[in-house]
Scaffold this motif. Structure first.
Motif, PDB file in Angstrom:
ATOM      1  N   LEU A   1      -7.394 132.913  13.755  1.00 55.61           N
ATOM      2  CA  LEU A   1      -8.741 132.897  13.189  1.00 55.61           C
ATOM      3  C   LEU A   1      -8.711 133.118  11.680  1.00 55.61           C
ATOM      4  O   LEU A   1      -9.473 132.490  10.939  1.00 55.61           O
ATOM      5  N   ARG A   2      -7.861 133.963  11.184  1.00 56.81           N
ATOM      6  CA  ARG A   2      -7.728 134.200   9.737  1.00 56.81           C
ATOM      7  C   ARG A   2      -7.224 132.936   9.045  1.00 56.81           C
ATOM      8  O   ARG A   2      -7.710 132.575   7.977  1.00 56.81           O
ATOM      9  N   ARG A   3      -6.250 132.289   9.659  1.00 54.44           N
ATOM     10  CA  ARG A   3      -5.676 131.077   9.060  1.00 54.44           C
ATOM     11  C   ARG A   3      -6.722 129.974   9.012  1.00 54.44           C
ATOM     12  O   ARG A   3      -6.785 129.210   8.047  1.00 54.44           O
ATOM     13  N   ARG A   4      -7.536 129.883  10.036  1.00 52.75           N
ATOM     14  CA  ARG A   4      -8.572 128.851  10.106  1.00 52.75           C
ATOM     15  C   ARG A   4      -9.641 129.090   9.043  1.00 52.75           C
ATOM     16  O   ARG A   4     -10.172 128.135   8.470  1.00 52.75           O
ATOM     17  N   ARG A   5      -9.989 130.327   8.764  1.00 56.34           N
ATOM     18  CA  ARG A   5     -11.022 130.644   7.761  1.00 56.34           C
ATOM     19  C   ARG A   5     -10.561 130.299   6.353  1.00 56.34           C
ATOM     20  O   ARG A   5     -11.348 129.922   5.498  1.00 56.34           O
ATOM     21  N   HIS A   6      -9.286 130.456   6.086  1.00 54.15           N
ATOM     22  CA  HIS A   6      -8.761 130.235   4.730  1.00 54.15           C
ATOM     23  C   HIS A   6      -8.634 128.755   4.416  1.00 54.15           C
ATOM     24  O   HIS A   6      -8.466 128.399   3.246  1.00 54.15           O
ATOM     25  N   ARG A   7      -8.739 127.875   5.311  1.00 56.73           N
ATOM     26  CA  ARG A   7      -8.605 126.423   5.030  1.00 56.73           C
ATOM     27  C   ARG A   7      -9.845 125.859   4.524  1.00 56.73           C
ATOM     28  O   ARG A   7     -10.880 125.890   4.447  1.00 56.73           O
TER      29      ARG A   7
END
Length: 87
Positions: free
Chosen positions: A81-87
């Motif tokens: 979820l963190r990785r998805r938000r940063h994109r």
């Protein structure tokens, strides 16, 4: 047709009751004599102190076996979820 039952003789009934009472008194007297007698001897066994059981250590492995996969999935979800938000 049923035949009438012979009536019990009052004297016989009194004798039977007296005999039953006497038998009960004998049993009670025997029980009292047994209670006055010496109690049975109990053999003393040597007593060694037990090593205490650590209640937190005992279930640790089974608990970790069940909790670790759940924690691993939660960590993976948080990272995704963190990785998805940063994109």
């Amino acid at each position: 047709m049923t035949s009438p039952e012979p009536e019990a003789d009052p004297a016989t009934a009194a004798q039977t009751t007296a005999a039953a009472t006497a038998a009960a008194a004998d049993v009670t007297a025997d029980a009292a004599d047994a209670a006055k007698a010496e109690p049975p001897h109990l053999r003393a066994l040597p007593h060694e102190p037990h090593e205490s059981t650590d209640l937190l250590d005992t279930p640790r492995a089974p608990a970790l076996k069940r909790v670790l996969p759940v924690v691993a999935v939660l960590v993976a979800l948080v990272l995704l979820l963190r990785r998805r938000r940063h994109r």
